[in-house]
Design a protein around this motif. Structure first.
Motif, short mmCIF file in Angstrom:
data_model
loop_
_atom_site.label_atom_id
_atom_site.label_comp_id
_atom_site.label_asym_id
_atom_site.label_seq_id
_atom_site.Cartn_x
_atom_site.Cartn_y
_atom_site.Cartn_z
N ASN A 3 2.20 5.82 -2.46
CA ASN A 3 1.55 4.57 -2.85
C ASN A 3 0.62 4.07 -1.74
N GLU A 224 16.41 8.05 -5.35
CA GLU A 224 15.04 8.40 -4.95
C GLU A 224 14.49 7.37 -3.97
N ALA A 225 14.71 6.09 -4.26
CA ALA A 225 14.19 5.03 -3.39
C ALA A 225 14.85 5.07 -2.02
N ASN A 229 13.05 6.05 1.82
CA ASN A 229 13.17 5.15 2.97
C ASN A 229 13.90 5.81 4.14
N ILE A 384 12.60 1.90 -11.58
CA ILE A 384 12.23 2.41 -10.26
C ILE A 384 11.79 1.26 -9.36
N GLU A 385 11.19 0.22 -9.95
CA GLU A 385 10.79 -0.96 -9.17
C GLU A 385 12.01 -1.80 -8.81
N LYS A 388 13.66 -0.21 -5.87
CA LYS A 388 12.99 -0.54 -4.61
C LYS A 388 13.43 -1.91 -4.11
N ASP A 389 13.59 -2.86 -5.05
CA ASP A 389 14.04 -4.20 -4.68
C ASP A 389 15.45 -4.17 -4.10
N ILE A 391 16.94 -1.58 -2.63
CA ILE A 391 16.89 -0.93 -1.31
C ILE A 391 16.29 -1.86 -0.27
N ASP A 392 15.26 -2.63 -0.65
CA ASP A 392 14.68 -3.61 0.28
C ASP A 392 15.72 -4.65 0.69
#
Length: 399
Positions: A3, A224-225, A229, A384-385, A388-389, A391-392
């Protein structure tokens, strides 16, 4: 990981050029900015117009077509990129790249390239196995240029051998690994992440079981996320969804199998994410033969071990535990109760009573519950989004 990356895609003249069209589309869908340069022989297989339309940029085919007098195009093209991909890499261009020959736009730009270079060879088996080609490959590898191994299979010449353009899933797996190894900062580097996914199956007999509608999409997206990272990821899954070769997969079926897999790995894990929909109950007995039809049948169930609760009570101070709560009503009440009872750091709650989110679909809307802050609503979007949230959140929590 792609990205926002600026990708220079160099296309050389082999029959596999047509496969690069789909590869470029995948790179763009992943968020990359892609610009293309082609050798003259590559244009004989697929028109530059195809790549121009898809990339929304001019395609460079000649070193002498300098359109902007304020810059040297092949140098500007090389300097622009964060990543260079050569696909397919023919034996001819491979030899030029190894020996510093710059006789067209592609070879000249590659000679001026300072960003990481990822190459995807494709050629006839005899050309690939020729000692000269193998020597050139080793030379490129010694210069930190990544050279994929081609696939084995049916070649353009009409027989099977090694030299086929690799399948896209393998290209993307190796590309992710290549980029991850060269990333300057990865927040989960050296962290061991254990993730569960899918709905477990509790066997009644060899052909029947009790289960739920969980597809495993959320857990697989989380794996995956976490990998992107920097984490070392182990995915314990009952789902049949594909898994990147960069992620260690442990396939299980029942809640008992999932418990054993998680329990044996938990103490050596830094982070546990329980995204699986684990069956609360299983049959008291399982028949070894198919049970015949009866007018009435009574099944007796026993309670399965609560994996999240047990790991929560075993948790050490340096570990992070995330659980999921799939509910149809009183979501806030049940999620808060689960957060406390399971001793989790985060509960991700979602409403599975709606058709457009939750189980077995690509999107979800969730709410984060933690003891650290007020509930946080994550609006409806791709899983998938959501991953990411999550994992963040974990990254902020452990830091």
């Amino acid at each position: 990981m792609l990205n926002g990356k600026k990708v220079a895609l160099y296309i050389t003249g082999g029959i596999a050029v047509y496969k690069v069209v789909d590869l470029m589309r995948t790179l763009i869908k992943s968020g990359a900015q892609v610009r293309v340069a082609m050798t003259e022989s590559a244009t004989q297989f697929v028109s530059p117009l195809t790549f121009q339309v898809l990339s929304k940029h001019d395609v460079h085919t000649s070193i002498f077509l300098e359109k902007n007098p304020e810059q040297v195009d092949h140098i500007h093209f090389a300097d622009w990129a964060d990543l260079a991909i050569v696909a397919p890499l023919t034996a001819n261009t491979l030899a030029k790249l190894a020996n510093g020959i710059a006789d067209n736009f592609v070879s000249s730009a590659l000679l001026a390239t300072t960003c990481p270079v990822f190459t995807i060879p494709a050629m006839n088996q005899h050309m690939y196995e020729n000692p000269a080609t193998q020597k050139n490959i080793e030379y490129l590898k010694n210069r930190q240029i990544y050279v994929m191994n081609p696939d084995e299979g049916f070649l353009a010449e009409g027989y099977s051998g090694k030299g086929r353009f690799p399948e896209q899933t393998r290209i993307l797996d190796e590309l992710q690994s290549f980029m991850r190894d060269r990333a300057r900062y990865l927040p989960l580097k050296n962290k061991s992440v254990l993730i569960t996914a899918g709905g477990t199956k509790e066997r009644i007999d060899p052909v029947r079981y009790i289960s739920n509608d969980s597809s495993g999409k959320m857990g697989h997206a989380l794996a995956e996320a976490a990998y992107l990272n920097g984490a070392d990821v182990t995915l314990v899954t009952s789902s049949s969804l594909p898994v990147s070769s960069n992620i260690k997969r442990i396939s299980v079926e029942s809640a008992a199998e999932m418990y054993e897999s998680v329990s044996s790995r938990f103490d050596s894990s830094d982070i546990l994410i329980m995204a699986a929909a684990v069956s609360d109950y299983s049959p008291e007995t399982t028949s070894t033969k198919k049970m015949k039809k009866q007018d009435e049948m009574t099944l007796t169930f026993k309670k399965n071990k609560d994996i999240l609760k047990e790991m929560g009570h075993r948790k050490k101070t340096n570990q992070c535990i995330v659980g999921f709560a799939a509910e149809t009503d009183n979501i806030n009440e049940y999620a808060k109760k689960k957060l406390i009872e399971k001793k989790a750091d985060l509960i991700v709650a979602n409403d599975i009573g709606k058709d457009d989110r939750g189980f077995n679909v690509d999107k979800n809307e969730v709410t984060f519950f933690s003891t650290q802050s007020e509930p946080q609503i994550i609006p409806l979007k791709e899983k998938i989004e959501i991953a990411k949230d999550v994992i963040d959140w974990i990254i902020k929590f452990i830091n």
